[in-house]
Scaffold this motif. Structure first.
Motif, PDB file in Angstrom:
ATOM      1  N   PHE A   1       0.680  -1.223   0.111  1.00 29.42           N
ATOM      2  CA  PHE A   1      -0.100  -0.013   0.035  1.00 29.42           C
ATOM      3  C   PHE A   1       1.008   1.318  -0.068  1.00 29.42           C
ATOM      4  CE2 PHE A   1      -3.090  -3.004   1.398  1.00 29.42           C
ATOM      5  CZ  PHE A   1      -4.301  -2.555   0.599  1.00 29.42           C
TER       6      PHE A   1
ATOM      7  N   HIS B   1      -7.057   2.700   3.447  1.00 28.57           N
ATOM      8  CA  HIS B   1      -6.071   1.578   3.932  1.00 28.57           C
ATOM      9  C   HIS B   1      -5.752   1.872   5.291  1.00 28.57           C
ATOM     10  CE1 HIS B   1      -2.983  -1.540   4.571  1.00 28.57           C
ATOM     11  NE2 HIS B   1      -2.277  -0.533   4.786  1.00 28.57           N
TER      12      HIS B   1
ATOM     13  N   TYR C   1      -5.142   5.240  -0.029  1.00 31.48           N
ATOM     14  CA  TYR C   1      -4.061   5.092   0.967  1.00 31.48           C
ATOM     15  C   TYR C   1      -4.932   5.354   2.386  1.00 31.48           C
ATOM     16  CZ  TYR C   1       0.204   4.997   3.435  1.00 31.48           C
ATOM     17  OH  TYR C   1       1.002   5.110   4.141  1.00 31.48           O
TER      18      TYR C   1
ATOM     19  N   LEU D   1       1.126   3.400  -3.183  1.00 32.69           N
ATOM     20  CA  LEU D   1      -0.088   4.099  -3.528  1.00 32.69           C
ATOM     21  C   LEU D   1       0.614   5.528  -3.306  1.00 32.69           C
ATOM     22  CD1 LEU D   1      -3.429   2.588  -2.103  1.00 32.69           C
ATOM     23  CD2 LEU D   1      -2.509   2.932  -4.573  1.00 32.69           C
ATOM     24  N   ASN D   2       1.497   5.896  -2.383  1.00 40.54           N
ATOM     25  CA  ASN D   2       1.958   7.231  -2.072  1.00 40.54           C
ATOM     26  C   ASN D   2       3.179   7.415  -3.269  1.00 40.54           C
ATOM     27  OD1 ASN D   2       0.586   8.042  -0.008  1.00 40.54           O
ATOM     28  ND2 ASN D   2       1.859   7.063   1.337  1.00 40.54           N
TER      29      ASN D   2
END
Length: 104
Positions: free
Chosen positions: A2, A59, A56, A5-6
């Protein structure tokens, strides 16, 4: 996983800024008829970048990482607003510049 995603959001944000700059640099070229396509792509990539940030954050909420959210939300909100504002301004400048050429 995850965390990508950034990174993806950052890369897409940079692409959202580069596309209108490329449009403005190609202004002198007389066969630049796809300027509107690049502007639409820029806005779409900006939207996708912001979507990555939302995913994000989702999440982080799902795994209940409240301290991580509290630490980063100010920076994420500021960066997202800056991305959106700069993208809109760059595409507005592109529209103003090409509006006269398209009318001719």
């Amino acid at each position: 996983m995850f965390g990508l995603l950034n990174l993806g959001s950052l890369v897409l944000g940079l692409i959202a800024w580069i596309l209108p700059v490329v449009n403005l640099m190609r202004y002198e070229t007389h066969n630049n008829k796809n300027w509107i396509t690049l502007s639409v792509m820029s806005i779409s990539v900006c939207s996708l970048s912001l979507c990555f940030q939302i995913l994000y954050i989702y999440h982080k909420v799902t795994v209940e990482d409240w301290s991580g959210l509290m630490d980063t939300m100010y920076a994420v909100a500021f960066a997202s607003a800056a991305l959106l504002i700069v993208t809109i301004v760059l595409n507005a400048i592109t529209l103003i510049v090409y509006r006269d050429r398209t009318a001719k």
